[in-house]
Design a protein around this motif. Structure first.
Motif, mmCIF file in Angstrom:
data_model
loop_
_atom_site.group_PDB
_atom_site.id
_atom_site.type_symbol
_atom_site.label_atom_id
_atom_site.label_comp_id
_atom_site.label_asym_id
_atom_site.label_seq_id
_atom_site.Cartn_x
_atom_site.Cartn_y
_atom_site.Cartn_z
ATOM 1 N N VAL A 146 0.834 -1.205 0.000
ATOM 2 C CA VAL A 146 0.000 0.000 0.000
ATOM 3 C C VAL A 146 0.865 1.251 0.000
ATOM 4 O O VAL A 146 0.658 2.187 -0.787
ATOM 5 C CB VAL A 146 -0.956 0.010 1.206
ATOM 6 N N GLY A 147 1.844 1.300 0.901
ATOM 7 C CA GLY A 147 2.687 2.488 1.000
ATOM 8 C C GLY A 147 3.443 2.779 -0.285
ATOM 9 O O GLY A 147 3.489 3.929 -0.755
ATOM 10 N N LEU A 148 4.032 1.742 -0.864
ATOM 11 C CA LEU A 148 4.783 1.935 -2.099
ATOM 12 C C LEU A 148 3.866 2.355 -3.245
ATOM 13 O O LEU A 148 4.227 3.204 -4.077
ATOM 14 C CB LEU A 148 5.521 0.649 -2.457
ATOM 15 N N THR A 149 2.665 1.786 -3.290
ATOM 16 C CA THR A 149 1.718 2.125 -4.355
ATOM 17 C C THR A 149 1.233 3.560 -4.216
ATOM 18 O O THR A 149 0.992 4.246 -5.224
ATOM 19 C CB THR A 149 0.539 1.141 -4.361
ATOM 20 N N MET A 150 1.095 4.037 -2.996
ATOM 21 C CA MET A 150 0.726 5.442 -2.784
ATOM 22 C C MET A 150 1.797 6.372 -3.351
ATOM 23 O O MET A 150 1.481 7.396 -3.959
ATOM 24 C CB MET A 150 0.511 5.706 -1.296
ATOM 25 N N MET A 151 3.064 6.018 -3.154
ATOM 26 C CA MET A 151 4.153 6.826 -3.708
ATOM 27 C C MET A 151 4.134 6.779 -5.241
ATOM 28 O O MET A 151 4.330 7.795 -5.904
ATOM 29 C CB MET A 151 5.489 6.323 -3.177
ATOM 30 N N ALA A 152 3.892 5.592 -5.786
ATOM 31 C CA ALA A 152 3.829 5.463 -7.242
ATOM 32 C C ALA A 152 2.668 6.278 -7.801
ATOM 33 O O ALA A 152 2.784 6.919 -8.856
ATOM 34 C CB ALA A 152 3.691 3.998 -7.634
ATOM 35 N N ALA A 153 1.532 6.255 -7.096
ATOM 36 C CA ALA A 153 0.372 7.028 -7.545
ATOM 37 C C ALA A 153 0.707 8.520 -7.580
ATOM 38 O O ALA A 153 0.354 9.225 -8.537
ATOM 39 C CB ALA A 153 -0.819 6.765 -6.622
ATOM 40 N N ALA A 154 1.393 8.996 -6.547
ATOM 41 C CA ALA A 154 1.775 10.414 -6.509
ATOM 42 C C ALA A 154 2.664 10.771 -7.700
ATOM 43 O O ALA A 154 2.519 11.837 -8.299
ATOM 44 C CB ALA A 154 2.489 10.718 -5.191
ATOM 45 N N GLU A 155 3.570 9.873 -8.054
ATOM 46 C CA GLU A 155 4.457 10.099 -9.196
ATOM 47 C C GLU A 155 3.647 10.202 -10.490
ATOM 48 O O GLU A 155 4.027 10.930 -11.411
ATOM 49 C CB GLU A 155 5.475 8.963 -9.292
ATOM 50 N N LEU A 156 2.507 9.483 -10.541
ATOM 51 C CA LEU A 156 1.667 9.495 -11.740
ATOM 52 C C LEU A 156 0.591 10.580 -11.685
ATOM 53 O O LEU A 156 -0.255 10.665 -12.588
ATOM 54 C CB LEU A 156 1.000 8.122 -11.908
ATOM 55 N N GLY A 157 0.602 11.395 -10.623
ATOM 56 C CA GLY A 157 -0.373 12.474 -10.505
ATOM 57 C C GLY A 157 -1.735 12.019 -10.034
ATOM 58 O O GLY A 157 -2.743 12.695 -10.261
ATOM 59 N N VAL A 158 -1.788 10.863 -9.358
ATOM 60 C CA VAL A 158 -3.049 10.304 -8.855
ATOM 61 C C VAL A 158 -3.044 10.354 -7.330
ATOM 62 O O VAL A 158 -2.033 10.044 -6.692
ATOM 63 C CB VAL A 158 -3.218 8.841 -9.325
ATOM 64 N N GLU A 159 -4.173 10.744 -6.760
ATOM 65 C CA GLU A 159 -4.302 10.745 -5.306
ATOM 66 C C GLU A 159 -4.657 9.339 -4.826
ATOM 67 O O GLU A 159 -5.473 8.638 -5.454
ATOM 68 C CB GLU A 159 -5.399 11.714 -4.863
ATOM 69 N N ALA A 160 -4.053 8.924 -3.708
ATOM 70 C CA ALA A 160 -4.295 7.592 -3.155
ATOM 71 C C ALA A 160 -4.516 7.710 -1.656
ATOM 72 O O ALA A 160 -3.641 8.192 -0.936
ATOM 73 C CB ALA A 160 -3.117 6.668 -3.445
ATOM 74 N N THR A 161 -5.678 7.260 -1.195
ATOM 75 C CA THR A 161 -6.027 7.352 0.220
ATOM 76 C C THR A 161 -6.328 5.974 0.778
ATOM 77 O O THR A 161 -7.265 5.304 0.334
ATOM 78 C CB THR A 161 -7.260 8.255 0.421
ATOM 79 N N PRO A 162 -5.538 5.506 1.755
ATOM 80 C CA PRO A 162 -5.809 4.201 2.371
ATOM 81 C C PRO A 162 -6.974 4.311 3.342
ATOM 82 O O PRO A 162 -7.129 5.330 4.031
ATOM 83 C CB PRO A 162 -4.495 3.876 3.103
ATOM 84 N N LEU A 163 -7.784 3.271 3.418
ATOM 85 C CA LEU A 163 -8.957 3.266 4.292
ATOM 86 C C LEU A 163 -8.981 1.987 5.122
ATOM 87 O O LEU A 163 -8.949 0.890 4.583
ATOM 88 C CB LEU A 163 -10.247 3.356 3.465
ATOM 89 N N GLU A 164 -9.022 2.163 6.443
ATOM 90 C CA GLU A 164 -9.183 1.024 7.349
ATOM 91 C C GLU A 164 -10.566 0.999 7.985
ATOM 92 O O GLU A 164 -10.883 0.062 8.722
ATOM 93 C CB GLU A 164 -8.128 1.080 8.451
ATOM 94 N N GLY A 165 -11.368 2.016 7.691
ATOM 95 C CA GLY A 165 -12.707 2.102 8.273
ATOM 96 C C GLY A 165 -13.701 1.248 7.518
ATOM 97 O O GLY A 165 -14.431 1.737 6.639
ATOM 98 N N PHE A 166 -13.748 -0.042 7.837
ATOM 99 C CA PHE A 166 -14.699 -0.957 7.215
ATOM 100 C C PHE A 166 -14.779 -2.208 8.075
ATOM 101 O O PHE A 166 -13.876 -2.510 8.867
ATOM 102 C CB PHE A 166 -14.279 -1.327 5.785
ATOM 103 N N ASP A 167 -15.856 -2.950 7.909
ATOM 104 C CA ASP A 167 -16.034 -4.222 8.602
ATOM 105 C C ASP A 167 -15.525 -5.318 7.664
ATOM 106 O O ASP A 167 -16.160 -5.605 6.651
ATOM 107 C CB ASP A 167 -17.512 -4.428 8.924
ATOM 108 N N PRO A 168 -14.370 -5.928 7.964
ATOM 109 C CA PRO A 168 -13.812 -6.913 7.033
ATOM 110 C C PRO A 168 -14.721 -8.106 6.801
ATOM 111 O O PRO A 168 -14.750 -8.662 5.702
ATOM 112 C CB PRO A 168 -12.492 -7.326 7.696
ATOM 113 N N THR A 169 -15.474 -8.499 7.825
ATOM 114 C CA THR A 169 -16.386 -9.635 7.648
ATOM 115 C C THR A 169 -17.453 -9.309 6.609
ATOM 116 O O THR A 169 -17.778 -10.128 5.743
ATOM 117 C CB THR A 169 -17.048 -10.006 8.983
ATOM 118 N N SER A 170 -17.978 -8.087 6.670
ATOM 119 C CA SER A 170 -19.016 -7.662 5.735
ATOM 120 C C SER A 170 -18.469 -7.549 4.312
ATOM 121 O O SER A 170 -19.105 -7.997 3.347
ATOM 122 C CB SER A 170 -19.592 -6.319 6.185
#
Length: 215
Positions: A146-170
């Motif tokens: 995730v961290g490396l992909t966020m950096m790659a996204a920034a290099e490509l001019g894309v915003e990347a936001t990680p999200l942990e707010g979810f119910d994994p079971t659902s």
């Protein structure tokens, strides 16, 4: 890459739903995600790329009651990736890894491939029976991706936001993820910011002398 620019920006909380990541840019980013490091090349992940309104709606509808504030981010993002991690490493998966390595010629010398496979099995046994942290160890690899992909996204001019707010079971149930031997670890929303809702306040972090110890 402009590191000074990266260090002064907030993560995007509001995406512009009218903007879509170009297919070529998306494929470049996915190629990068595919190439991110994997300890002993175990490759414990599977990635669900949600590119359609239907896919994003299914995720937004299954975040869990207490996490509905993340639904807007997912629906307005150009794409959202569900990053999943294996629950364990069955022999079938490990053999598939070794077969691919042999096919790709990762170790041209067969004896080195054989030694590598033996060392890999030994290391996985250590994580499984010694440290008893196999799944946690694999999830840490997911976060590295995730961290490396966020950096790659920034290099490509894309915003990347990680999200942990979810119910994994659902989420797992909605996409039938556990049937594959995986479980959802983290989400990554990708797209372009809503220009009217960009945070412009300073980044607040502890001073360097509180964070770094030089020995």
């Amino acid at each position: 890459m402009n590191l000074d620019k990266l260090m002064s920006k907030h993560l995007t909380r509001y995406f512009d739903p009218s903007k879509t990541i170009p297919e070529e840019t998306l494929q470049q980013l996915l190629r990068f995600l595919r190439s991110t490091p994997s300890s002993v090349n175990v490759q414990p992940n599977h990635f669900y790329v949600l590119a359609t309104p239907e896919g994003k709606e299914r995720l937004a509808d299954n975040l869990g009651e207490r996490f509905q504030d993340n639904a807007e981010k997912i629906l307005n993002a150009s794409h959202t990736i569900i990053l999943t991690t294996r629950a364990d490493v069955p022999d079938s998966h490990l053999e598939a890894v070794f077969t691919k390595e042999r096919t790709d010629g990762r170790f041209p010398d067969p004896s080195k491939q054989e030694l590598w496979e033996s060392m890999t099995r030994d290391f996985l046994n250590l994580r499984n029976y010694g440290y008893k942290d196999l799944n946690h160890w694999m999830e840490k690899q997911t976060y590295m991706a995730v961290g490396l992909t966020m950096m790659a996204a920034a290099e490509l001019g894309v915003e990347a936001t990680p999200l942990e707010g979810f119910d994994p079971t659902s989420v797992d149930k909605a996409f039938k993820i556990r049937e594959t031997g995986h479980s959802t670890t983290v989400l990554l929303a990708l797209g372009y910011p809503d220009p009217e809702k960009v945070y412009t306040t300073p980044i607040s972090r502890f001073d360097a002398d509180q964070l770094f110890t030089f020995i």
